[in-house]
Design a protein around this motif. Structure first.
Motif, PDB file in Angstrom:
ATOM      1  N   ALA A 265       0.793  -1.222   0.036  1.00  0.00           N
ATOM      2  CA  ALA A 265       0.004   0.020  -0.079  1.00  0.00           C
ATOM      3  C   ALA A 265       1.007   1.385  -0.138  1.00  0.00           C
ATOM      4  O   ALA A 265       1.820   1.086   0.567  1.00  0.00           O
ATOM      5  CB  ALA A 265      -0.915  -0.155   1.201  1.00  0.00           C
ATOM      6  N   ASN A 266       0.463   2.196  -0.756  1.00  0.00           N
ATOM      7  CA  ASN A 266       1.274   3.512  -0.648  1.00  0.00           C
ATOM      8  C   ASN A 266       0.466   4.626   0.102  1.00  0.00           C
ATOM      9  O   ASN A 266      -0.671   4.316   0.546  1.00  0.00           O
ATOM     10  CB  ASN A 266       1.379   3.884  -2.134  1.00  0.00           C
ATOM     11  CG  ASN A 266       0.329   4.160  -3.114  1.00  0.00           C
ATOM     12  OD1 ASN A 266      -0.940   4.457  -2.565  1.00  0.00           O
ATOM     13  ND2 ASN A 266       0.423   3.988  -4.444  1.00  0.00           N
ATOM     14  N   LYS A 267       1.048   5.742   0.265  1.00  0.00           N
ATOM     15  CA  LYS A 267       0.488   6.539   1.016  1.00  0.00           C
ATOM     16  C   LYS A 267      -1.009   7.272   0.520  1.00  0.00           C
ATOM     17  O   LYS A 267      -1.675   7.382   1.559  1.00  0.00           O
ATOM     18  CB  LYS A 267       1.572   7.950   1.368  1.00  0.00           C
ATOM     19  CG  LYS A 267       2.621   7.396   2.194  1.00  0.00           C
ATOM     20  CD  LYS A 267       3.632   8.568   2.431  1.00  0.00           C
ATOM     21  CE  LYS A 267       4.877   8.136   3.148  1.00  0.00           C
ATOM     22  NZ  LYS A 267       5.845   9.158   3.479  1.00  0.00           N
ATOM     23  N   PRO A 268      -1.189   7.581  -0.558  1.00  0.00           N
ATOM     24  CA  PRO A 268      -2.329   8.131  -1.302  1.00  0.00           C
ATOM     25  C   PRO A 268      -3.464   6.945  -0.876  1.00  0.00           C
ATOM     26  O   PRO A 268      -4.572   7.470  -0.680  1.00  0.00           O
ATOM     27  CB  PRO A 268      -1.988   8.357  -2.519  1.00  0.00           C
ATOM     28  CG  PRO A 268      -0.896   8.615  -2.514  1.00  0.00           C
ATOM     29  CD  PRO A 268      -0.022   7.749  -1.690  1.00  0.00           C
ATOM     30  N   GLN A 269      -3.171   5.788  -1.039  1.00  0.00           N
ATOM     31  CA  GLN A 269      -4.085   4.823  -1.018  1.00  0.00           C
ATOM     32  C   GLN A 269      -4.702   4.663   0.740  1.00  0.00           C
ATOM     33  O   GLN A 269      -5.665   4.345   0.930  1.00  0.00           O
ATOM     34  CB  GLN A 269      -3.573   3.436  -1.357  1.00  0.00           C
ATOM     35  CG  GLN A 269      -3.507   3.078  -2.683  1.00  0.00           C
ATOM     36  CD  GLN A 269      -2.896   1.694  -3.141  1.00  0.00           C
ATOM     37  OE1 GLN A 269      -1.920   1.296  -2.216  1.00  0.00           O
ATOM     38  NE2 GLN A 269      -3.374   1.166  -4.137  1.00  0.00           N
ATOM     39  N   ILE A 270      -3.546   4.491   1.540  1.00  0.00           N
ATOM     40  CA  ILE A 270      -3.861   4.759   2.999  1.00  0.00           C
ATOM     41  C   ILE A 270      -4.652   5.827   3.487  1.00  0.00           C
ATOM     42  O   ILE A 270      -5.751   5.581   4.103  1.00  0.00           O
ATOM     43  CB  ILE A 270      -2.462   4.667   3.889  1.00  0.00           C
ATOM     44  CG1 ILE A 270      -1.663   3.510   3.240  1.00  0.00           C
ATOM     45  CG2 ILE A 270      -2.636   4.566   5.316  1.00  0.00           C
ATOM     46  CD1 ILE A 270      -0.359   3.587   3.880  1.00  0.00           C
TER      47      ILE A 270
ATOM     48  N   VAL B 198      -7.691  13.491   6.973  1.00  0.00           N
ATOM     49  CA  VAL B 198      -5.957  13.341   7.168  1.00  0.00           C
ATOM     50  C   VAL B 198      -5.184  14.275   6.729  1.00  0.00           C
ATOM     51  O   VAL B 198      -5.239  15.003   5.595  1.00  0.00           O
ATOM     52  CB  VAL B 198      -5.875  11.855   6.455  1.00  0.00           C
ATOM     53  CG1 VAL B 198      -4.316  11.515   6.453  1.00  0.00           C
ATOM     54  CG2 VAL B 198      -6.584  10.647   6.967  1.00  0.00           C
ATOM     55  N   LYS B 199      -4.099  14.596   7.819  1.00  0.00           N
ATOM     56  CA  LYS B 199      -3.350  15.618   7.306  1.00  0.00           C
ATOM     57  C   LYS B 199      -1.959  14.956   6.968  1.00  0.00           C
ATOM     58  O   LYS B 199      -1.515  15.722   5.801  1.00  0.00           O
ATOM     59  CB  LYS B 199      -2.884  16.535   8.770  1.00  0.00           C
ATOM     60  CG  LYS B 199      -1.945  17.610   8.592  1.00  0.00           C
ATOM     61  CD  LYS B 199      -1.845  17.975   9.895  1.00  0.00           C
ATOM     62  CE  LYS B 199      -0.997  19.354   9.878  1.00  0.00           C
ATOM     63  NZ  LYS B 199      -0.675  19.904  11.596  1.00  0.00           N
ATOM     64  N   ALA B 200      -1.668  14.011   7.267  1.00  0.00           N
ATOM     65  CA  ALA B 200      -0.368  13.453   6.712  1.00  0.00           C
ATOM     66  C   ALA B 200      -0.308  11.890   6.930  1.00  0.00           C
ATOM     67  O   ALA B 200      -0.830  11.341   7.937  1.00  0.00           O
ATOM     68  CB  ALA B 200       0.989  14.188   7.474  1.00  0.00           C
TER      69      ALA B 200
ATOM     70  N   LYS C 269       3.499  -0.286   9.057  1.00  0.00           N
ATOM     71  CA  LYS C 269       2.975   0.240   9.827  1.00  0.00           C
ATOM     72  C   LYS C 269       2.735   1.929   9.308  1.00  0.00           C
ATOM     73  O   LYS C 269       3.499   2.196   8.564  1.00  0.00           O
ATOM     74  CB  LYS C 269       3.577   0.555  11.139  1.00  0.00           C
ATOM     75  CG  LYS C 269       3.476  -0.766  12.054  1.00  0.00           C
ATOM     76  CD  LYS C 269       4.011  -0.412  13.458  1.00  0.00           C
ATOM     77  CE  LYS C 269       5.535  -0.289  13.595  1.00  0.00           C
ATOM     78  NZ  LYS C 269       5.847  -0.348  14.902  1.00  0.00           N
ATOM     79  N   ALA C 270       1.341   2.534   9.240  1.00  0.00           N
ATOM     80  CA  ALA C 270       1.149   3.702   8.942  1.00  0.00           C
ATOM     81  C   ALA C 270       0.939   4.681   9.983  1.00  0.00           C
ATOM     82  O   ALA C 270      -0.033   4.481  10.790  1.00  0.00           O
ATOM     83  CB  ALA C 270       0.110   3.813   7.966  1.00  0.00           C
ATOM     84  N   TYR C 271       1.589   5.723  10.205  1.00  0.00           N
ATOM     85  CA  TYR C 271       1.455   6.812  11.331  1.00  0.00           C
ATOM     86  C   TYR C 271       0.397   7.738  10.667  1.00  0.00           C
ATOM     87  O   TYR C 271       1.040   8.567   9.809  1.00  0.00           O
ATOM     88  CB  TYR C 271       2.426   7.240  11.967  1.00  0.00           C
ATOM     89  CG  TYR C 271       3.131   6.341  12.729  1.00  0.00           C
ATOM     90  CD1 TYR C 271       3.147   6.493  14.110  1.00  0.00           C
ATOM     91  CD2 TYR C 271       4.187   5.460  12.285  1.00  0.00           C
ATOM     92  CE1 TYR C 271       3.981   5.524  14.849  1.00  0.00           C
ATOM     93  CE2 TYR C 271       4.722   4.522  12.928  1.00  0.00           C
ATOM     94  CZ  TYR C 271       4.722   4.588  14.381  1.00  0.00           C
ATOM     95  OH  TYR C 271       5.481   3.560  15.037  1.00  0.00           O
ATOM     96  N   VAL C 272      -0.747   7.817  10.946  1.00  0.00           N
ATOM     97  CA  VAL C 272      -1.768   8.627  10.227  1.00  0.00           C
ATOM     98  C   VAL C 272      -2.012  10.105  11.246  1.00  0.00           C
ATOM     99  O   VAL C 272      -2.650   9.500  12.170  1.00  0.00           O
ATOM    100  CB  VAL C 272      -3.173   8.008   9.837  1.00  0.00           C
ATOM    101  CG1 VAL C 272      -4.176   8.914   9.065  1.00  0.00           C
ATOM    102  CG2 VAL C 272      -2.891   6.612   8.874  1.00  0.00           C
TER     103      VAL C 272
END
Length: 98
Positions: free
Chosen positions: A37-42, A54-56, A81-84
């Motif tokens: 998964a990439n950041k835009p998908q997350i 979502v800010k970042a 892991k994704a820190y949203v």
């Protein structure tokens, strides 16, 4: 809220650890996500599933450790892991579940 099945494939589960709890004080939520998964998908998945802005998104990949399983060597899986970080005023209560 039109959640596509792909969104559930991107986000696996919330991570509730001491470090993740400290991140939540800064307005961030930690999720285990699909390794590809990439950041835009997350970002899209979190905004759709939870109805927040979502800010970042920051991601990290933890390589799986080599451990002994039944006398032989085995390897744990790699975890992403994704820190949203959420916009001010938005919250997600991960203790209640999806």
């Amino acid at each position: 809220m039109n959640a596509k099945p792909e969104h559930y494939d991107v986000i696996r589960k919330p991570i509730i650890t001491e470090k993740a709890t400290m991140a939540s004080d800064a307005g961030a939520v930690v999720f285990e996500v699909a390794i590809d998964a990439n950041k835009p998908q997350i970002k899209d998945a979190v905004e759709t599933l939870f109805g927040v802005k979502v800010k970042a998104v920051n991601t990290t990949i933890t390589k799986g450790k080599v451990k002994r399983f039944r006398g032989g060597l085995g390897k744990r899986r790699d975890v992403k892991k994704a820190y949203v970080t959420l916009e001010p005023g938005n919250t997600i209560d991960v203790t209640t579940g999806l």
